[in-house]
Design an enzyme around this catalytic site. Structure first.
Site, mmCIF file in Angstrom:
data_model
loop_
_atom_site.group_PDB
_atom_site.id
_atom_site.type_symbol
_atom_site.label_atom_id
_atom_site.label_comp_id
_atom_site.label_asym_id
_atom_site.label_seq_id
_atom_site.Cartn_x
_atom_site.Cartn_y
_atom_site.Cartn_z
ATOM 1 N N ASN A 73 33.192 45.039 27.455
ATOM 2 C CA ASN A 73 31.796 44.629 27.550
ATOM 3 C C ASN A 73 31.720 43.443 28.496
ATOM 4 O O ASN A 73 31.902 42.291 28.102
ATOM 5 C CB ASN A 73 31.255 44.257 26.168
ATOM 6 C CG ASN A 73 31.171 45.467 25.264
ATOM 7 O OD1 ASN A 73 30.284 46.304 25.413
ATOM 8 N ND2 ASN A 73 32.139 45.591 24.358
ATOM 9 N N GLU A 74 31.465 43.750 29.740
ATOM 10 C CA GLU A 74 31.460 42.735 30.793
ATOM 11 C C GLU A 74 30.187 41.894 30.713
ATOM 12 O O GLU A 74 29.230 42.268 30.027
ATOM 13 C CB GLU A 74 31.532 43.434 32.155
ATOM 14 C CG GLU A 74 32.787 44.248 32.372
ATOM 15 C CD GLU A 74 34.021 43.389 32.660
ATOM 16 O OE1 GLU A 74 34.001 42.176 32.369
ATOM 17 O OE2 GLU A 74 35.009 43.945 33.161
ATOM 18 N N PRO A 75 30.167 40.742 31.435
ATOM 19 C CA PRO A 75 28.946 39.939 31.477
ATOM 20 C C PRO A 75 27.740 40.827 31.796
ATOM 21 O O PRO A 75 27.816 41.708 32.647
ATOM 22 C CB PRO A 75 29.220 38.949 32.617
ATOM 23 C CG PRO A 75 30.705 38.783 32.584
ATOM 24 C CD PRO A 75 31.254 40.131 32.201
ATOM 25 N N SER B 82 26.360 42.446 29.208
ATOM 26 C CA SER B 82 26.254 43.286 28.014
ATOM 27 C C SER B 82 25.517 42.512 26.919
ATOM 28 O O SER B 82 25.804 41.340 26.680
ATOM 29 C CB SER B 82 27.649 43.641 27.479
ATOM 30 O OG SER B 82 28.447 44.186 28.501
ATOM 31 N N THR C 234 37.949 41.489 36.449
ATOM 32 C CA THR C 234 38.719 42.286 35.485
ATOM 33 C C THR C 234 39.646 43.246 36.220
ATOM 34 O O THR C 234 40.814 43.419 35.852
ATOM 35 C CB THR C 234 37.740 43.090 34.595
ATOM 36 O OG1 THR C 234 36.904 42.167 33.920
ATOM 37 C CG2 THR C 234 38.475 43.949 33.595
#
Ligand code: GLP
Length: 641
Positions: A161-163, A165, A180
Site C-alpha cells: 500500500n504505497e503513499p 493509499s 520501492t
C-alpha cells in the site's frame, strides 16, 4: 536521561517499543505468536496469521522454525494469509513472495499446504479483481486474522500500500512506487526486472486483524517510522493509519528508533541529564534548526527551543557556543591517520605510531571508495601502509550486460590464438549465460567471472587513489558465495577468514561499516563477522591499541553530531575520488538520468552526500570545504558470553 514513560512518548501517537536488539523484538513477537498457537491448539481451534515478506520478518521465521524443531511448536492448526505478491510472478520465480515464504517458513514447519495463502501473482488482469475479492472472502471464512506481522517500506508502505493509499482500501492490484522498485532492484538483479505491479491486501483489510506487530530494523527505516508514529494519519505515509488500530505495536531495534523525538531530541520531551555528547548534539541541532552559525546563537534561541536548563548550567549562550564550536572544530582533520610530529591532544586520531598499518574493510567492492575514497587517498599519500579488503566478491551485483561483454572479450582474445582450452572455456561461459534465463541462478563459473570483473574494477580504483594494488585483498567470504540477497547466513568460515587477515596485519586503524544496518544486508552481516573475528583476538595487544572508525555506508552520511572525525577534501581530491568511483563500471546507475538516481549504487549520490556534508559544516560557521567524509569512533566490546 530518566523520565516517566508517559513523558517520553508524548509525541508518539501509538505504542512503540524500542527493543534492545532486533533479536529481542523478534523474541517478543515470536512469544505472542507461539502463545496464541498453543492456546488455540489446546482448545482445538485454528490460529490465523497474517504474514509479511522482505528482510525484516526473516529472523522471526527462523525463530519460529527453531521453536518448531526444538520445542515442538506445531503449525498443524495454523492458517496463514500473506500480505502481497508481485503481479506477473508465479510461485517458482526466485523473487516471488510465494517462493520466499516456502523457503523461509512453510517448507520447514508442519503447516498444511492448503492452509497457506499468498495472493496469486499470475491472475490475468481481467481476473485480478475477482481473485482479490476471493482472497478477502477466504480471510473472512477463516475467521479473520488473529495476528498480523508487518514490515515497513521506505515509502511508509505496509504490504504494497504505497503513499496515496487510504485507510479503507481493500485487496487490489497496485502500481509500485519508484523507490520501492529501486529497493527491490538488487533482489531482481536490476531495476528493469522488478515488476511494476503487485497484488496487496488493503489497509482496511490489514486494520481488521485483531492484533498487529510492525517490525522494523536499521537506520534506513528510522525516518519514515518517526513520521508514521508522530504525524497525523495521512495517505502520504500509509503506515500512519495503524494509529487507528486498538492493538497494534511497533517493535523497533535501536537503529530504527533513531529518529523518534524521544531518542533524537530527548530535551524536547522531558528533562534530561546533560552530558557532553548530548550537549553537543542539542547545540548542533539548534544551530541547524535556527539556520544560524554556532557562534551566532543567542540566549533567546536556547530559551525558545526548550534548552533553557542547558543555558543555566553553562552560564550563557556565549560560553556554550564556543565550547561546542571548539569540540566540533577538533573533529575536522586532514590527517585521518594522525599527524606525525604534531600535538595530537585535540585531534581525532593519535600521531604515533607513524606510519600506521591501516585496514579498510569494504563489504562489497566499491563501498570503501564510495564512502571514504578521499580519506583512502590521504592515508596512502601520507605514507601509511593501507590494505583494502573487499570482504565479499560482489559478483551478485554485476549485470549480465557487463558479463556478456567480458565473455565476448575472452572469446575474441582466445580466437586470436586458435582453438584451444581458452576458446572452449569462453564458448562454455557463453552457453551458460544463454541457458540460465532472465532470472536463473548464475552458475559457479559465471559468478567467478563476475567476481573477477569486480576485482579488476577495485584494483583500478585503488590505483587511482594511490593504494598499492598489492594492498588490495579479496576475501570472497563464503556466506556470500553460497547465497543471494536476503538469504545469506554467515558461519565460522567467514569469521575465520577475517580473523586471519587481522592476525596478519595487526592494524593500528580499521575502517569498517555495517553498524545499524538491516541485519540481513551484506554490510551488517560483514559487521557481525568482523565482530566475531575481533572476539577471536580479544586478548591481542594490537587490538587494545587499534582505533576502529565507522563510515556510514553507501547512500547516507553521518550527521555532525554523530561525527568524531570529519575529513575535508579539496576540489582536486574530490575529483580524484569520483574518478575512483567511476572505475566501478558495473555499478553505474541503472538509469542515465540524474533525477532517477536515488538510492543504491549510483555514482552521483556520493558526490551529493560529501558536498552536502561540507555545506552543513559551512552553515555551522566552520571552515568552508568542497566536500567532507565523516567517521564515527566505534569501541569494540566483547560479547557477554
Ligand atoms: C516489500 C514488502 C513489504 C515489506 C517491505 C520492506 O515492499 N511488500 O511487505 O515490509 O518490502 O522490506 P524489507 O523488510 O526487506 O525492508
Amino acid at each position: 536521561m530518566m523520565m516517566a514513560a508517559a513523558e517520553i512518548t508524548q509525541r508518539e501517537r501509538m505504542p512503540v517499543r524500542i527493543c534492545a536488539s532486533a533479536e529481542a523484538a523478534i523474541a517478543e513477537a515470536a512469544d505472542a505468536v507461539e502463545r496464541l498457537i498453543r492456546e488455540r491448539a489446546a482448545a482445538g481451534r485454528a490460529t490465523v496469521l497474517g504474514l509479511a515478506t522482505g528482510s525484516t520478518p526473516v529472523g522471526l521465521y527462523r525463530e519460529l522454525v527453531r521453536r518448531h524443531r526444538e520445542e515442538g511448536l506445531s503449525f498443524a492448526r495454523v492458517v496463514t494469509f500473506n500480505l502481497d505478491e508481485y503481479h506477473g510472478l508465479g510461485g517458482a520465480h526466485p523473487e516471488s513472495y510465494r517462493r520466499f515464504m516456502q523457503e523461509q517458513l512453510f517448507d520447514h514447519v508442519d503447516i498444511a499446504a492448503e492452509n497457506t495463502h499468498v495472493p496469486d501473482g499470475r491472475a490475468p488482469r481481467d481476473k485480478v479483481f475477482a481473485a482479490c475479492r476471493a482472497y478477502e472472502e477466504a480471510i473472512r471464512a477463516a475467521g479473520g486474522i488473529d495476528i498480523q506481522i508487518l514490515g515497513i517500506g521506505r515509502t511508509g508502505h505496509i504490504g504494497f500500500n504505497e503513499p496515496g493509499s487510504g485507510p479503507d482500501c481493500r485487496t487490489r492490484l497496485v502500481t509500485l512506487d519508484s523507490l520501492t522498485r529501486r529497493d527491490a532492484a538488487r533482489d531482481f538483479l536490476g531495476e528493469e526486472n522488478v515488476p511494476r505491479h503487485a497484488v496487496t491486501m488493503g489497509i482496511g483489510t490489514i486494520l481488521e486483524a485483531r492484533r498487529i506487530f510492525l517490525l522494523a530494523w536499521s537506520e534506513a527505516k528510522a525516518g519514515v517510522l518517526a513520521r508514521a508514529v508522530a504525524e497525523r494519519p495521512a495517505e502520504a505515509v500509509p503506515a500512519s493509519f495503524l494509529q487507528g488500530h486498538r492493538d497494534c505495536v511497533f517493535l523497533l531495534d535501536p537503529a530504527a528508533a533513531g529518529q523518534l523525538t524521544r531518542v533524537r531530541h530527548p530535551w524536547l520531551v522531558g528533562p534530561v541529564a546533560w552530558d557532553a555528547a548530548l550537549t553537543r548534539r542539542a547545540v548542533l541541532w539548534l544551530a541547524r534548526k535556527t539556520g544560524k552559525a554556532l557562534l551566532k546563537l543567542v540566549d533567546e534561541d536556547y530559551a525558545e527551543n526548550g534548552m533553557a536548563d542547558l543555558l543555566t548550567a553553562h552560564g550563557s549562550a556565549y560560553h556554550l557556543n564556543i565550547a561546542v564550536f571548539n569540540e566540533t572544530q577538533h573533529t575536522i582533520t586532514g590527517w585521518p591517520g594522525g599527524k606525525p610530529d604534531a600535538d595530537d591532544s585535540h585531534r581525532p586520531e593519535r600521531a604515533l605510531p607513524y606510519p600506521k598499518r591501516v585496514l579498510v574493510l569494504a563489504p562489497e567492492p566499491m563501498d570503501d571508495v564510495y564512502c571514504m575514497g578521499g580519506t583512502l587517498h590521504r592515508l596512502a599519500n601520507q605514507g601509511h601502509a593501507v590494505t583494502v579488503a573487499c570482504l565479499t566478491s560482489g559478483n551478485l551485483a554485476v549485470p549480465d550486460t557487463d558479463l556478456r561483454r567480458a565473455i565476448e572479450l575472452l572469446g575474441e582474445a582466445a580466437a586470436g590464438r586458435g582453438a584451444g582450452p581458452e576458446h572452449a572455456h569462453a564458448a562454455d561461459l557463453q552457453r551458460q549465460l544463454e541457458t540460465k534465463g532472465a532470472f536463473g541462478e548464475d552458475s559457479r563459473d559465471i559468478r567467478r567471472l563476475k567476481a573477477l570483473i569486480r576485482r579488476g574494477e577495485a584494483r583500478a580504483s585503488s590505483r587511482l587513489l594511490g593504494v598499492d594494488v598489492s594492498g588490495v585483498r579479496f576475501l570472497d567470504l563464503p556466506f556470500y558465495e553460497a547465497g543471494r540477497y536476503r538469504r545469506f547466513r554467515t558461519g565460522e568460515d567467514d569469521a575465520a577468514a577475517v580473523a586471519a587477515l587481522l592476525a596478519e596485519i595487526r592494524p593500528h586503524q580499521v575502517f569498517a561499516t555495517g553498524f545499524g544496518h538491516d541485519p540481513l544486508s551484506v554490510p551488517a552481516l560483514c559487521f557481525t563477522v568482523l565482530h566475531e573475528a575481533l572476539e577471536r583476538h580479544r586478548d591481542a595487544d594490537w587490538l587494545c591499541a587499534c582505533n576502529i572508525w565507522l563510515y556510514r555506508g553507501p547512500g547516507a552520511e553521518w550527521e555532525p553530531q554523530e561525527v568524531d572525525m570529519a575529513v575535508p577534501l579539496s576540489p582536486d581530491e574530490f575529483e580524484n575520488k569520483l574518478h575512483g568511483i567511476y572505475q566501478h563500471q558495473t555499478q553505474r546507475s541503472q538509469s542515465p538520468s540524474p533525477e532517477k538516481n536515488g538510492s543504491g549504487n549510483t555514482w552521483n549520490l556520493a558526490s551529493k552526500l560529501n558536498r552536502a556534508a561540507a555545506r552543513t559544516y559551512d552553515g555551522l560557521g566552520l571552515a568552508e570545504y568542497e566536500a567532507i567524509e565523516c567517521f564515527r569512533r566505534w569501541r569494540f566490546q566483547m560479547s557477554a558470553s
